[in-house]
Scaffold this active site. Structure first.
Site, mmCIF file in Angstrom:
data_model
loop_
_atom_site.group_PDB
_atom_site.id
_atom_site.type_symbol
_atom_site.label_atom_id
_atom_site.label_comp_id
_atom_site.label_asym_id
_atom_site.label_seq_id
_atom_site.Cartn_x
_atom_site.Cartn_y
_atom_site.Cartn_z
ATOM 1 N N GLU A 1 -5.281 3.654 8.053
ATOM 2 C CA GLU A 1 -4.926 3.437 6.696
ATOM 3 C C GLU A 1 -5.567 4.523 5.674
ATOM 4 O OE1 GLU A 1 -5.070 -0.320 4.872
ATOM 5 O OE2 GLU A 1 -5.250 0.405 2.835
ATOM 6 N N SER B 1 -11.059 -0.418 4.682
ATOM 7 C CA SER B 1 -10.082 -0.406 5.954
ATOM 8 C C SER B 1 -9.494 0.670 6.519
ATOM 9 C CB SER B 1 -9.229 -1.379 5.500
ATOM 10 O OG SER B 1 -9.659 -2.762 4.772
ATOM 11 N N ARG C 1 0.790 -1.284 0.067
ATOM 12 C CA ARG C 1 0.007 0.028 0.150
ATOM 13 C C ARG C 1 0.905 1.134 0.129
ATOM 14 N NH1 ARG C 1 -2.590 -3.641 -0.435
ATOM 15 N NH2 ARG C 1 -4.478 -4.143 0.401
HETATM 16 C C1 FAD Z 1 -15.571 -0.242 0.192
HETATM 17 C C2 FAD Z 1 -13.894 0.054 0.067
HETATM 18 C C3 FAD Z 1 -13.239 -1.171 -0.244
HETATM 19 C C4 FAD Z 1 -11.696 -0.842 -0.507
HETATM 20 N N1 FAD Z 1 -11.134 -2.135 -0.753
HETATM 21 C C5 FAD Z 1 -9.720 -1.954 -0.788
HETATM 22 C C6 FAD Z 1 -8.846 -2.932 -1.291
HETATM 23 O O1 FAD Z 1 -9.302 -4.182 -1.430
HETATM 24 N N2 FAD Z 1 -7.609 -2.651 -1.536
HETATM 25 C C7 FAD Z 1 -6.969 -1.752 -1.549
HETATM 26 O O2 FAD Z 1 -5.757 -1.419 -1.580
HETATM 27 N N3 FAD Z 1 -7.864 -0.368 -1.146
HETATM 28 C C8 FAD Z 1 -9.318 -0.751 -0.833
HETATM 29 N N4 FAD Z 1 -9.886 0.287 -0.667
HETATM 30 C C9 FAD Z 1 -9.412 1.827 -0.299
HETATM 31 C C10 FAD Z 1 -9.518 2.457 -1.699
HETATM 32 O O3 FAD Z 1 -10.306 2.163 -2.555
HETATM 33 C C11 FAD Z 1 -8.169 2.990 -2.206
HETATM 34 O O4 FAD Z 1 -7.342 3.469 -1.699
HETATM 35 C C12 FAD Z 1 -7.979 3.382 -3.761
HETATM 36 O O5 FAD Z 1 -7.121 3.503 -4.374
HETATM 37 C C13 FAD Z 1 -8.553 4.936 -3.296
HETATM 38 O O6 FAD Z 1 -8.775 5.456 -4.789
HETATM 39 P P1 FAD Z 1 -9.563 6.914 -5.059
HETATM 40 O O7 FAD Z 1 -9.675 7.307 -6.398
HETATM 41 O O8 FAD Z 1 -10.850 6.925 -3.975
HETATM 42 O O9 FAD Z 1 -8.350 7.873 -4.383
HETATM 43 P P2 FAD Z 1 -8.554 8.989 -3.183
HETATM 44 O O10 FAD Z 1 -9.149 8.271 -1.986
HETATM 45 O O11 FAD Z 1 -9.348 10.214 -3.652
HETATM 46 O O12 FAD Z 1 -7.041 9.358 -2.891
HETATM 47 C C14 FAD Z 1 -6.382 8.570 -2.317
HETATM 48 C C15 FAD Z 1 -4.905 8.987 -2.209
HETATM 49 O O13 FAD Z 1 -4.137 9.041 -3.675
HETATM 50 C C16 FAD Z 1 -3.939 10.413 -3.854
HETATM 51 N N5 FAD Z 1 -4.418 10.891 -5.458
HETATM 52 C C17 FAD Z 1 -5.360 10.525 -5.918
HETATM 53 N N6 FAD Z 1 -5.145 10.830 -7.260
HETATM 54 C C18 FAD Z 1 -4.107 11.420 -7.457
HETATM 55 C C19 FAD Z 1 -3.550 11.721 -8.577
HETATM 56 N N7 FAD Z 1 -4.281 11.770 -10.001
HETATM 57 N N8 FAD Z 1 -2.266 12.056 -8.515
HETATM 58 C C20 FAD Z 1 -1.732 12.132 -7.517
HETATM 59 N N9 FAD Z 1 -2.000 11.751 -6.221
HETATM 60 C C21 FAD Z 1 -3.439 11.263 -6.217
HETATM 61 C C22 FAD Z 1 -4.617 11.344 -2.715
HETATM 62 O O14 FAD Z 1 -4.060 12.589 -2.733
HETATM 63 C C23 FAD Z 1 -4.506 10.258 -1.619
HETATM 64 O O15 FAD Z 1 -3.516 10.581 -1.120
HETATM 65 C C24 FAD Z 1 -11.173 0.269 -0.335
HETATM 66 C C25 FAD Z 1 -12.028 1.389 -0.043
HETATM 67 C C26 FAD Z 1 -13.632 1.184 0.145
HETATM 68 C C27 FAD Z 1 -14.494 2.417 0.436
#
Ligand code: FAD
Length: 345
Positions: free
Chosen positions: A330, A235, A164
């Site tokens: 996390e 998580s 991660r």
């Molecule tokens: C129901 C649920 C289940 C999940 N299951 C998993 C799982 O199985 N495995 C897992 O690894 N994660 C899981 N997650 C966590 C989440 O899905 C991941 O962390 C995902 O990558 C976040 O993506 P996002 O587009 O929502 O990013 P955001 O939450 O909007 O951002 C996440 C991070 O990335 C940065 N960021 C976003 N876009 C950019 C960009 N273009 N350039 C630079 N930085 C950027 C942000 O600043 C922030 O630090 C889960 C979340 C939920 C709600």
């Protein structure tokens, strides 16, 4: 580029927290990003780039600029008999990409179905599930350096991927706005079914990536709340890694404690620690742990950031008292006061 002042972020974070951004900037092309990087006022504001907001906890109103890069095109860079290399824009929806590739018979990301994410954030976070991490298929990440407006292609060997983790998560890398991700997928079957939950698929010779993705979706839907119906950020805590000595002590009292080997000790599932602390399905007003997965904190409706932070601290304190193990979030806590402007980076 569309700049909206005083923008409500409740639909931009999956915890559905009703906070505001002083400015919300929708970036619709690489040129928009370069233009923004030259804007003198923007350069003085604290800022954050977000994807679909599924790993964020806005602790209050964001007194700065929230950036969202929306392009979502997919291009083929290279193709031969066995592999294909795609370049996918950062704003593409991750799950849609997984299903699209699975339907085309491409292997490599099917285990990562239904993770809420945009493609850029997936590469930043090194998303993982069911024995797969996105780093296994990434060949390079493209970003724009907001300090200079220059575009950079970073090969996977320089991204420092770990569990991660990527260098894009370092605070000093905030200037890197990820614009696209290169991924190599396989046209020949390469199922990864070692993870115990996927055991029913093992030994099948006729398996398709779509079947694996559908199986994963089935498991995830049973275990995890859908953020669209039950707001959450997945998580909430990392699985802690404790020393082998500490684990030996824990095991004396809890011989069945689940655990996994880790680089610097033993990894203990945070969900188990929370459940053993009597907090599975615990609820305080409109905040609680999800009854089927205590590692997930749920906003049952209208919870304030403060409520969620307090509840998470209560979980940490209870686990700390019972096991003397520290849980660390996390989920990323976002406070504009802690973030720098481009000129200060
Ligand atoms: C129901 C649920 C289940 C999940 N299951 C998993 C799982 O199985 N495995 C897992 O690894 N994660 C899981 N997650 C966590 C989440 O899905 C991941 O962390 C995902 O990558 C976040 O993506 P996002 O587009 O929502 O990013 P955001 O939450 O909007 O951002 C996440 C991070 O990335 C940065 N960021 C976003 N876009 C950019 C960009 N273009 N350039 C630079 N930085 C950027 C942000 O600043 C922030 O630090 C889960 C979340 C939920 C709600």
């Amino acid at each position: 580029m569309i700049i909206t002042p005083n923008y409500r972020l409740s639909k931009e974070n999956t915890l559905a927290l009703d906070v505001q951004a002083a400015y919300y900037v929708r970036l619709e092309s690489p040129e928009d990003v370069r233009t923004l990087s030259r804007d003198e006022y923007f350069r003085t504001l604290p800022f954050i780039t977000i994807g679909s907001g599924s790993n964020l906890l806005f602790v209050g109103d964001f007194k700065g600029a929230v950036l969202r890069y929306v392009p979502s095109e997919i291009r083929t860079l290279k193709e031969d008999d066995t592999t294909i290399t795609l370049q996918v824009d950062a704003g593409a929806n991750w799950h849609d990409l997984v299903m699209d590739c699975a339907d085309k018979g491409l292997w490599g990301i099917e285990n990562l179905a239904l993770i809420p994410s945009e493609v850029g954030a997936a590469a930043v976070q090194n998303i993982g599930a069911y024995g797969r991490e996105i780093k296994d298929v990434i060949r390079a990440v493209h970003y724009t350096d907001l300090r200079t407006g220059t575009d950079v292609r970073l090969p996977v060997s320089e991204i420092g991927y770990d569990y991660r983790y990527s260098i894009f998560k370092e605070p000093h890398m905030a200037y890197a706005l990820v614009t696209a991700v290169e991924m190599e997928l396989s046209k020949v079957p390469t199922p990864m079914l070692e993870y115990h939950g996927l055991a029913p698929l093992q030994g099948r010779t006729d398996l398709t990536p779509r079947e694996v993705a559908d199986f994963v979706i089935g498991i995830r839907e049973q275990k995890l709340p859908d953020p669209a119906k039950t707001p959450n950020a997945g998580s909430f805590f990392k699985n802690p890694i404790i020393s082998t000595d500490d684990f030996a002590t824990l095991q004396k009292e809890y011989p069945d404690a689940p655990h996994y080997p880790a680089k610097d000790g033993v990894k203990v599932p945070a969900a188990w620690l929370i459940e053993q602390s009597g907090l599975k399905g615990a609820r305080e007003g409109n905040v609680g742990t999800y009854p089927r997965q205590p590692l997930v904190i749920v906003n049952y409706g209208g919870a304030s950031p403060r409520k969620i932070v307090d509840f998470s601290e209560k979980i940490q304190a209870t686990v700390q008292e019972k096991f003397r193990i520290e849980l660390t979030p996390e989920v990323r806590f976002v406070r504009s006061i802690e973030l720098k402007s481009i000129d200060a980076l």
